[in-house]
Design a protein around this motif. Structure first.
Motif, short mmCIF file in Angstrom:
data_model
loop_
_atom_site.label_atom_id
_atom_site.label_comp_id
_atom_site.label_asym_id
_atom_site.label_seq_id
_atom_site.Cartn_x
_atom_site.Cartn_y
_atom_site.Cartn_z
N ARG A 107 0.85 -1.19 0.00
CA ARG A 107 0.00 0.00 0.00
C ARG A 107 0.89 1.24 0.00
NH1 ARG A 107 -3.30 0.28 5.28
NH2 ARG A 107 -4.58 -1.35 4.32
N ALA A 114 -2.35 14.56 -2.01
CA ALA A 114 -3.81 14.57 -1.80
C ALA A 114 -4.35 15.98 -1.73
CB ALA A 114 -4.15 13.81 -0.52
N ALA A 121 -3.91 12.06 -7.14
CA ALA A 121 -4.27 11.17 -6.03
C ALA A 121 -5.52 10.36 -6.35
CB ALA A 121 -4.46 11.98 -4.75
N LEU A 122 -6.51 11.02 -6.95
CA LEU A 122 -7.74 10.32 -7.34
C LEU A 122 -7.45 9.28 -8.43
CD1 LEU A 122 -10.18 13.36 -7.38
CD2 LEU A 122 -10.42 11.33 -5.93
N CYS A 125 -5.85 6.27 -6.78
CA CYS A 125 -6.84 5.49 -6.03
C CYS A 125 -7.67 4.61 -6.96
CB CYS A 125 -7.76 6.41 -5.24
SG CYS A 125 -7.00 7.22 -3.83
N VAL A 132 -4.09 2.28 -2.05
CA VAL A 132 -3.64 3.66 -1.86
C VAL A 132 -4.32 4.23 -0.62
CG1 VAL A 132 -3.49 5.98 -2.83
CG2 VAL A 132 -3.35 3.98 -4.35
N ALA A 133 -3.52 4.68 0.33
CA ALA A 133 -4.05 5.38 1.52
C ALA A 133 -3.73 6.85 1.39
CB ALA A 133 -3.43 4.82 2.79
N LEU A 134 -4.57 7.68 1.95
CA LEU A 134 -4.34 9.12 1.94
C LEU A 134 -3.84 9.55 3.30
CD1 LEU A 134 -5.05 10.19 -0.83
CD2 LEU A 134 -6.77 8.50 -0.19
N PHE A 163 -12.13 11.73 -1.38
CA PHE A 163 -11.66 10.41 -1.80
C PHE A 163 -12.57 9.27 -1.36
CE2 PHE A 163 -8.06 13.28 -1.49
CZ PHE A 163 -7.44 13.08 -2.72
N ALA A 168 -10.00 4.48 -2.35
CA ALA A 168 -8.92 4.59 -1.37
C ALA A 168 -9.06 3.52 -0.29
CB ALA A 168 -8.94 5.97 -0.72
N ILE A 171 -7.74 6.41 5.36
CA ILE A 171 -7.17 7.71 5.68
C ILE A 171 -6.24 7.53 6.87
CG2 ILE A 171 -7.65 10.05 6.54
CD1 ILE A 171 -8.68 9.66 3.72
N LEU A 199 -14.59 6.20 4.79
CA LEU A 199 -13.35 5.44 4.71
C LEU A 199 -12.84 5.06 6.10
CD1 LEU A 199 -11.53 7.62 2.04
CD2 LEU A 199 -12.35 5.28 1.71
#
Length: 248
Positions: A107, A114, A121-122, A125, A132-134, A163, A168, A171, A199
């Motif tokens: 990941r 972000a 970032a989008l 994801c 993908v983590a934000l 997101f 995603a 977070i 999320l």
């Protein structure tokens, strides 16, 4: 009580394992010179994940500790039961993201991107759903970027909501004022974010004792998936096996 995933942290600066105070690069304490050995130790203890941050990369905007990350990946790849690595710091392009995911990183974490490049970032994801983590790092509730050197006027919740439907994985919410300070997790702010978005939220910053983990575990069912532990493990304030037992 819901299960809480524990993410022991390996922060990389100049190829060494360090911990910062409030994200200040000149406030680094060196805890080891061999990141691979540290990763192997966490794996042997029973952790299922390792949280790795390329601190130099976060400031430079591109990977800066690639050799250390590769050594970490090699150290945990054959562990029975499997140990996953999540990596953040300096991932600002699809090519960099793809390269890390192809190399064995389970990941990736996008932090500054972000906020500063949400379209990238989008796109990431959507390209790699669930991988993908934000990373949302907040100071006084406002999101900070560039290795926490710049504080924006964007509330953490508004960034997270962008997101929610993009695929995603989670977070990662860091309270900068508490990071590396052993002052306790900001459970209230973390829980408020978890309640506000769909999320899962991973708590970060301030873990000082098992009591912090107990407080998070008690509300984990409301959307708190896990917690990152750094200095408290290195300083011996949190016994890793006791932490794993508590987390379920």
């Amino acid at each position: 009580m819901a299960k809480l995933t524990l993410y022991p942290a390996i922060d990389l600066k100049g190829g060494q394992v360090v911990r910062l105070k409030r994200g200040e690069m000149d406030q680094a304490t060196v805890y080891g010179t061999d990141p691979a050995v540290q990763a192997a130790s966490f794996a042997a203890t029973g952790f299922g994940w390792v949280h790795v941050v390329d601190l130099d990369g976060a400031f430079a905007g591109r990977p800066a500790n690639a050799a250390a990350v590769q050594a970490i990946l090699a150290a945990v790849q054959d562990v029975p039961g499997g140990v996953k690595v999540q990596l953040g710091g300096g991932i600002r392009s699809m090519a960099t993201a793809e390269a890390w995911l192809a190399s064995g990183v389970s990941r990736i974490i996008l932090g500054s991107a972000a906020v500063k490049d949400p379209e990238f970032a989008l796109q990431a994801c959507r390209a790699w759903p669930g991988r993908v983590a934000l990373g949302i790092d907040a100071k006084g509730g406002m999101v900070a970027t560039e290795g926490w050197a710049e504080v924006s006027t964007l509330p953490a919740e508004s960034v997270a909501k962008r997101f929610e439907d993009a695929g995603a994985a989670a977070i990662i919410y860091t309270d900068i004022d508490r990071d590396g300070m052993l002052g306790g997790v900001n459970v209230e702010a973390t829980l408020a974010l978890a309640r506000a978005v769909k999320l899962p939220v991973i708590a970060s910053g301030g873990v000082a004792s098992l009591a912090d983990l107990e407080a998070l575990a008690a509300v984990a069912a409301e959307g708190i998936e896990g917690v990152i532990i750094g200095r408290a493990l290195y300083d011996g304030r949190v016994d890793p096996r006791a932490a794993l037992a508590l987390a379920g």
